[in-house]
Design a protein around this motif. Structure first.
Motif, PDB file in Angstrom:
ATOM      1  N   SER B 235      25.033   1.088  -4.166  1.00  0.00           N
ATOM      2  CA  SER B 235      23.914   2.000  -3.915  1.00  0.00           C
ATOM      3  C   SER B 235      22.709   1.602  -4.761  1.00  0.00           C
ATOM      4  O   SER B 235      21.926   2.438  -5.155  1.00  0.00           O
ATOM      5  CB  SER B 235      24.329   3.441  -4.200  1.00  0.00           C
ATOM      6  N   ARG B 236      22.593   0.301  -5.051  1.00  0.00           N
ATOM      7  CA  ARG B 236      21.433  -0.158  -5.823  1.00  0.00           C
ATOM      8  C   ARG B 236      20.250  -0.360  -4.874  1.00  0.00           C
ATOM      9  O   ARG B 236      20.319  -1.208  -3.975  1.00  0.00           O
ATOM     10  CB  ARG B 236      21.779  -1.443  -6.570  1.00  0.00           C
ATOM     11  N   SER B 237      19.229   0.412  -5.071  1.00  0.00           N
ATOM     12  CA  SER B 237      18.125   0.390  -4.105  1.00  0.00           C
ATOM     13  C   SER B 237      17.063  -0.635  -4.473  1.00  0.00           C
ATOM     14  O   SER B 237      16.130  -0.839  -3.710  1.00  0.00           O
ATOM     15  CB  SER B 237      17.492   1.771  -4.009  1.00  0.00           C
ATOM     16  N   THR B 238      17.170  -1.275  -5.658  1.00  0.00           N
ATOM     17  CA  THR B 238      16.128  -2.223  -6.039  1.00  0.00           C
ATOM     18  C   THR B 238      16.348  -3.557  -5.340  1.00  0.00           C
ATOM     19  O   THR B 238      17.225  -4.315  -5.717  1.00  0.00           O
ATOM     20  CB  THR B 238      16.123  -2.421  -7.565  1.00  0.00           C
ATOM     21  N   MET B 239      15.555  -3.785  -4.288  1.00  0.00           N
ATOM     22  CA  MET B 239      15.654  -5.054  -3.555  1.00  0.00           C
ATOM     23  C   MET B 239      14.385  -5.244  -2.738  1.00  0.00           C
ATOM     24  O   MET B 239      13.538  -4.356  -2.637  1.00  0.00           O
ATOM     25  CB  MET B 239      16.896  -5.052  -2.666  1.00  0.00           C
ATOM     26  N   GLY B 240      14.274  -6.420  -2.149  1.00  0.00           N
ATOM     27  CA  GLY B 240      13.043  -6.775  -1.452  1.00  0.00           C
ATOM     28  C   GLY B 240      12.678  -5.823  -0.338  1.00  0.00           C
ATOM     29  O   GLY B 240      11.515  -5.444  -0.192  1.00  0.00           O
ATOM     30  N   ILE B 241      13.681  -5.377   0.426  1.00  0.00           N
ATOM     31  CA  ILE B 241      13.356  -4.562   1.601  1.00  0.00           C
ATOM     32  C   ILE B 241      12.766  -3.215   1.186  1.00  0.00           C
ATOM     33  O   ILE B 241      11.917  -2.653   1.887  1.00  0.00           O
ATOM     34  CB  ILE B 241      14.616  -4.392   2.496  1.00  0.00           C
ATOM     35  N   THR B 242      13.179  -2.710   0.009  1.00  0.00           N
ATOM     36  CA  THR B 242      12.598  -1.455  -0.473  1.00  0.00           C
ATOM     37  C   THR B 242      11.102  -1.636  -0.734  1.00  0.00           C
ATOM     38  O   THR B 242      10.279  -0.779  -0.383  1.00  0.00           O
ATOM     39  CB  THR B 242      13.308  -1.005  -1.759  1.00  0.00           C
ATOM     40  N   ALA B 243      10.759  -2.777  -1.338  1.00  0.00           N
ATOM     41  CA  ALA B 243       9.345  -3.067  -1.572  1.00  0.00           C
ATOM     42  C   ALA B 243       8.598  -3.184  -0.255  1.00  0.00           C
ATOM     43  O   ALA B 243       7.465  -2.703  -0.118  1.00  0.00           O
ATOM     44  CB  ALA B 243       9.202  -4.356  -2.372  1.00  0.00           C
ATOM     45  N   ALA B 244       9.235  -3.815   0.746  1.00  0.00           N
ATOM     46  CA  ALA B 244       8.585  -3.966   2.045  1.00  0.00           C
ATOM     47  C   ALA B 244       8.320  -2.606   2.672  1.00  0.00           C
ATOM     48  O   ALA B 244       7.252  -2.372   3.254  1.00  0.00           O
ATOM     49  CB  ALA B 244       9.464  -4.816   2.960  1.00  0.00           C
ATOM     50  N   ILE B 245       9.270  -1.672   2.503  1.00  0.00           N
ATOM     51  CA  ILE B 245       9.073  -0.321   3.051  1.00  0.00           C
ATOM     52  C   ILE B 245       7.902   0.356   2.343  1.00  0.00           C
ATOM     53  O   ILE B 245       7.021   0.952   2.973  1.00  0.00           O
ATOM     54  CB  ILE B 245      10.369   0.505   2.915  1.00  0.00           C
ATOM     55  N   ALA B 246       7.873   0.216   1.006  1.00  0.00           N
ATOM     56  CA  ALA B 246       6.769   0.826   0.252  1.00  0.00           C
ATOM     57  C   ALA B 246       5.425   0.236   0.699  1.00  0.00           C
ATOM     58  O   ALA B 246       4.454   0.960   0.911  1.00  0.00           O
ATOM     59  CB  ALA B 246       6.981   0.607  -1.239  1.00  0.00           C
ATOM     60  N   LEU B 247       5.384  -1.091   0.864  1.00  0.00           N
ATOM     61  CA  LEU B 247       4.132  -1.725   1.273  1.00  0.00           C
ATOM     62  C   LEU B 247       3.740  -1.323   2.686  1.00  0.00           C
ATOM     63  O   LEU B 247       2.557  -1.193   2.998  1.00  0.00           O
ATOM     64  CB  LEU B 247       4.253  -3.245   1.188  1.00  0.00           C
ATOM     65  N   SER B 248       4.749  -1.119   3.545  1.00  0.00           N
ATOM     66  CA  SER B 248       4.394  -0.770   4.921  1.00  0.00           C
ATOM     67  C   SER B 248       3.748   0.609   4.977  1.00  0.00           C
ATOM     68  O   SER B 248       2.941   0.877   5.871  1.00  0.00           O
ATOM     69  CB  SER B 248       5.613  -0.846   5.827  1.00  0.00           C
ATOM     70  N   VAL B 249       4.093   1.477   3.990  1.00  0.00           N
ATOM     71  CA  VAL B 249       3.399   2.771   3.920  1.00  0.00           C
ATOM     72  C   VAL B 249       1.899   2.538   3.713  1.00  0.00           C
ATOM     73  O   VAL B 249       1.061   3.254   4.257  1.00  0.00           O
ATOM     74  CB  VAL B 249       3.986   3.628   2.780  1.00  0.00           C
ATOM     75  N   LEU B 250       1.566   1.517   2.943  1.00  0.00           N
ATOM     76  CA  LEU B 250       0.153   1.208   2.711  1.00  0.00           C
ATOM     77  C   LEU B 250      -0.458   0.470   3.890  1.00  0.00           C
ATOM     78  O   LEU B 250      -1.647   0.580   4.161  1.00  0.00           O
ATOM     79  CB  LEU B 250       0.001   0.341   1.459  1.00  0.00           C
ATOM     80  N   MET B 251       0.360  -0.298   4.575  1.00  0.00           N
ATOM     81  CA  MET B 251      -0.171  -1.194   5.595  1.00  0.00           C
ATOM     82  C   MET B 251      -0.349  -0.503   6.947  1.00  0.00           C
ATOM     83  O   MET B 251      -1.292  -0.796   7.681  1.00  0.00           O
ATOM     84  CB  MET B 251       0.800  -2.374   5.734  1.00  0.00           C
ATOM     85  N   ILE B 252       0.566   0.405   7.277  1.00  0.00           N
ATOM     86  CA  ILE B 252       0.514   1.048   8.602  1.00  0.00           C
ATOM     87  C   ILE B 252      -0.854   1.679   8.879  1.00  0.00           C
ATOM     88  O   ILE B 252      -1.439   1.424   9.928  1.00  0.00           O
ATOM     89  CB  ILE B 252       1.664   2.067   8.760  1.00  0.00           C
ATOM     90  N   PRO B 253      -1.396   2.494   7.950  1.00  0.00           N
ATOM     91  CA  PRO B 253      -2.691   3.097   8.296  1.00  0.00           C
ATOM     92  C   PRO B 253      -3.790   2.059   8.541  1.00  0.00           C
ATOM     93  O   PRO B 253      -4.629   2.269   9.420  1.00  0.00           O
ATOM     94  CB  PRO B 253      -3.024   3.975   7.080  1.00  0.00           C
ATOM     95  N   ILE B 254      -3.760   0.944   7.799  1.00  0.00           N
ATOM     96  CA  ILE B 254      -4.792  -0.077   8.023  1.00  0.00           C
ATOM     97  C   ILE B 254      -4.642  -0.661   9.416  1.00  0.00           C
ATOM     98  O   ILE B 254      -5.615  -0.819  10.162  1.00  0.00           O
ATOM     99  CB  ILE B 254      -4.696  -1.198   6.971  1.00  0.00           C
ATOM    100  N   VAL B 255      -3.390  -0.982   9.780  1.00  0.00           N
ATOM    101  CA  VAL B 255      -3.162  -1.574  11.104  1.00  0.00           C
ATOM    102  C   VAL B 255      -3.553  -0.586  12.201  1.00  0.00           C
ATOM    103  O   VAL B 255      -4.222  -0.942  13.172  1.00  0.00           O
ATOM    104  CB  VAL B 255      -1.689  -2.011  11.247  1.00  0.00           C
ATOM    105  N   VAL B 256      -3.157   0.685  12.038  1.00  0.00           N
ATOM    106  CA  VAL B 256      -3.498   1.688  13.052  1.00  0.00           C
ATOM    107  C   VAL B 256      -5.005   1.772  13.210  1.00  0.00           C
ATOM    108  O   VAL B 256      -5.540   1.747  14.320  1.00  0.00           O
ATOM    109  CB  VAL B 256      -2.918   3.067  12.671  1.00  0.00           C
ATOM    110  N   ARG B 257      -5.692   1.880  12.097  1.00  0.00           N
ATOM    111  CA  ARG B 257      -7.139   2.046  12.133  1.00  0.00           C
ATOM    112  C   ARG B 257      -7.837   0.869  12.827  1.00  0.00           C
ATOM    113  O   ARG B 257      -8.630   1.052  13.746  1.00  0.00           O
ATOM    114  CB  ARG B 257      -7.690   2.196  10.704  1.00  0.00           C
ATOM    115  N   THR B 258      -7.541  -0.362  12.363  1.00  0.00           N
ATOM    116  CA  THR B 258      -8.249  -1.513  12.941  1.00  0.00           C
ATOM    117  C   THR B 258      -7.883  -1.687  14.410  1.00  0.00           C
ATOM    118  O   THR B 258      -8.746  -1.910  15.247  1.00  0.00           O
ATOM    119  CB  THR B 258      -7.925  -2.809  12.171  1.00  0.00           C
ATOM    120  N   THR B 259      -6.587  -1.560  14.725  1.00  0.00           N
ATOM    121  CA  THR B 259      -6.186  -1.744  16.120  1.00  0.00           C
ATOM    122  C   THR B 259      -6.828  -0.695  17.005  1.00  0.00           C
ATOM    123  O   THR B 259      -7.289  -0.990  18.109  1.00  0.00           O
ATOM    124  CB  THR B 259      -4.657  -1.670  16.240  1.00  0.00           C
TER     125      THR B 259
END
Lengths: 259, 393
Positions: B235-259
């Motif tokens: 149950s160790r959550s520290t890994m790359g995919i967790t970071a990707a999920i966190a970054l996608s929270v930042l990225m989704i609004p940018i993609v939605v807006r520009t698209t």
């Protein structure tokens, strides 16, 4: 292939606003019918309701029946997409697809629907459609160039070629010449006269000379005032409408004394 | 057209005058085109003299005084020679140029300092090809005391950044694209669309560390559920995919807006032309609307990538920090380039001899800036290459 159109007591709405009221009209197959009338009288709205393009706009709706060779296109279970494959439309502004070449634009009706065509079939469709649109000789050496590089008149004829490439039964034209110069207009009008050999053509125009030149029958639409629905005032042979109309308002409009 | 061209040419072309001696009553006395150079040089000289007299020849003082003197003098000169309207024009133009230069100063100075400081570390052999395995306080001390080359590199950080950013893009691009397609093509401005727009706006303002904490919390909860169901044992959550999920929270609004912006500028006539040929809506969207807007969408996505590539905080709390290459997004800690820089600065490998760590940090910063600039450049190229073709007449 060509089909007749019969509208029975059609009311067309935008939301709760009734834009067109009580239109009943019989359009023969293999004929050119012109819709004329002042701006805002509902002729374009009526035209768009003939191939159910009207309902692309939000909150638009239609009451009444529109029979295509006896079958109601607004009947339950009728797919608007099927209707539109049978009733093609040419718009006021030439609108070739900017991402496609001239050839791809002509084949757009097939390509966009995912229909597979053999190279020779595609070639013959391109040549046949462009030839019937009187555009083949002008573009045959640059079929792979973008369609948006053509002149306005050529673009409009490209759009007509695109429409007839899918072999519809009826062609609707919404002021197809209003953005064109007199020479291109002449080319498109000649084309319309040729198209009626095979298709039923309905054309909206603000140019009364054009209606007189190309159409066999003319429908005059009018509006009682702002906010009132448009109505079909008179529908008769074009020569009757222009020379001997039975309604006073038709006479005023075609003689330029309107308003 | 012709008449206006002729009147415009007349003052500069005195030979066309009917009488050579007669002055055109409409023509103004123009200032010679080199006036501004003279005024600028004179202002600089005066400012330098003032600086030498009153200060210790302070460069900032010279710069500011030159600017003020130049603005005032050129206004006065133009006003006395050419009139008030020209003088106002001159003043405003000079102000605009000044603002432009002021805006460039931080950018140029940043690029210069990072390049000049970071270049040494970057040219160190193995910097781009090795990780930090085996680099310890002892090796760093050796390199300082004996003058050998600084050990250690950033390949693990590059791999981590690449994997995490690509995974974030793989999550955000489909979600963002589909959201904006819903907003533009299907929603017709209903309450759901308004709610989505509102929440996308809110998401745009989320601080990145909050996104990181969200990533940790979401992943821990998810792993906890799987654990209870007996599907996994860790149950160790520290890994790359967790970071990707966190970054996608930042990225989704940018993609939605520009698209969304890009889809909205696709002319409605193209959609109608497609419908009028009996093409279904989803085919119209995929074959007409998206290809027409693809250049803007692709460059928007690339800019969003550049934005999240430089994020530090959310990756630090979600993916941790390691010294070796880890290609696996789903197991073990991962280092990203910004986190690497942060760690090298904040916790030098050898606390008493921090010089090698600083050198690595600056070199990594140079690489980071280079990658971000490249992404921006790629965005421009994409916009150009995919743009709908015109011309060919």
């Amino acid at each position: 292939m060509s089909k007749s159109i019969q509208a029975i007591d059609m009311n067309i709405y935008y939301g709760s606003f009734r834009a067109v009221e009580g239109v009943s009209i019989d359009i023969d197959s293999r004929s050119v019918t012109a819709l004329i009338g002042p701006s805002g009288c509902g002729k374009t709205t009526f035209l768009r309701s003939i191939n159910r393009m009207h309902e692309v706009l939000p909150y638009a709706s239609v009451e009444g029946q529109l029979l295509l060779d006896g079958d109601d296109i607004y009947g339950s279970g009728v797919d608007p997409v099927t209707v539109r494959t049978m009733i093609g439309m040419v718009f006021q502004k030439p609108n070739p697809f900017p991402t496609m070449s001239i050839r791809e634009n002509v084949l757009a009706g097939y390509k966009l629907n995912g229909t597979r065509l053999s190279r020779s079939d595609a070639d013959s469709i391109v040549e046949r459609s462009l030839s019937s649109a009187n555009l083949w000789n002008e573009v045959k050496d640059r079929l792979d160039k973008p369609g948006s590089g053509l002149s306005g008149g050529q673009q409009q004829r490209l759009c007509i070629a695109r429409t007839i490439a899918v072999k519809p039964d009826v062609i609707l034209m919404d002021e197809p010449c209003s953005a064109l110069d007199p020479i291109s207009t002449l080319a498109v009008e000649d084309l319309i006269s040729e198209l009626k050999e095979e298709y039923t053509v309905v054309i909206v125009t603000h140019n009364m000379q054009q209606a007189a030149r190309v159409s066999e029958r003319t429908a005059f639409f009018n509006i009682a005032g702002t906010g009132k629905p448009g109505k079909l005032i008179e529908y008769a042979e074009t020569s009757t409408i222009f020379n001997n109309p039975s309604e006073k308002s038709t006479e005023d409009y075609v003689s330029g004394r309107f308003g | 057209m012709t008449s206006s061209t002729r009147t415009a040419e007349r003052p500069s072309n005195p030979s066309q005058e009917p009488q050579g001696s007669r002055r055109n009553k409409l023509a103004q006395r123009p200032l010679p085109p080199w006036t501004w150079v003279v005024v600028l040089v004179a202002s600089a000289v005066v400012a330098a003299a003032l600086a030498a007299l009153f200060t210790d020849f302070h460069l900032g003082f010279v710069f500011v005084t030159t600017l003020v003197l130049f603005l005032v003098t050129s206004y006065v000169v133009t006003r006395s020679r050419a009139g008030r309207r020209k003088a106002n024009d001159e003043l405003c133009r000079n102000l605009v140029y000044t603002a432009f230069i002021l805006a460039l100063i931080p950018l140029v100075s940043l690029l210069w300092s990072v390049t000049s400081v970071g270049m040494r570390g970057l040219t160190e052999p193995g910097f781009l090809t090795s990780d930090m395995m085996g680099v310890s306080g002892t090796t760093d001390a050796e390199s300082v005391q004996e003058g050998t080359s600084v050990q250690g590199g950033i390949v693990h950080a590059l791999v981590g950044s690449l994997m995490i950013t690509l995974a974030a893009a793989a999550i955000s691009v489909p979600i963002g694209l589909l959201t904006s397609i819903y907003l533009v093509e299907y929603s017709r401005g209903g309450p759901l669309a308004r709610a989505i727009t509102f929440f996308v706006d809110v998401m745009t303002g989320i601080p990145s560390i909050v996104a990181g904490l969200f990533g940790v919390a979401a992943m821990s909860w998810f792993l906890g559920v799987l654990n209870q169901a007996g599907l996994i044992s860790s149950s160790r959550s520290t890994m790359g995919i967790t970071a990707a999920i966190a970054l996608s929270v930042l990225m989704i609004p940018i993609v939605v807006r520009t698209t969304e912006e890009m889809l909205r500028v696709v002319p409605n006539e193209l959609r109608e032309a497609s419908y009028a040929m009996g093409v279904r809506k989803w085919r119209t969207i995929t074959k007409v609307v998206l290809p027409t807007a693809i250049s803007g969408i692709a460059s928007g996505v690339t800019l969003a990538l550049a934005r999240v590539f430089g994020e530090t905080a959310p990756i630090l709390v979600t993916a941790g920090f390691v010294v070796n290459v880890n290609w696996n997004l789903f197991q073990g800690w991962m280092t990203a380039l910004p986190v690497y820089i942060y760690r090298q600065f904040q916790n030098p490998i050898n606390p008493s001899l921090s010089e090698p760590s600083y050198q690595r940090a600056w070199a990594a910063a140079l690489v980071l800036i280079f990658v971000v600039m490249m992404l921006n450049l790629i965005a421009r190229i994409i916009a150009k290459v995919f743009a709908p073709k015109t011309g060919g007449r």
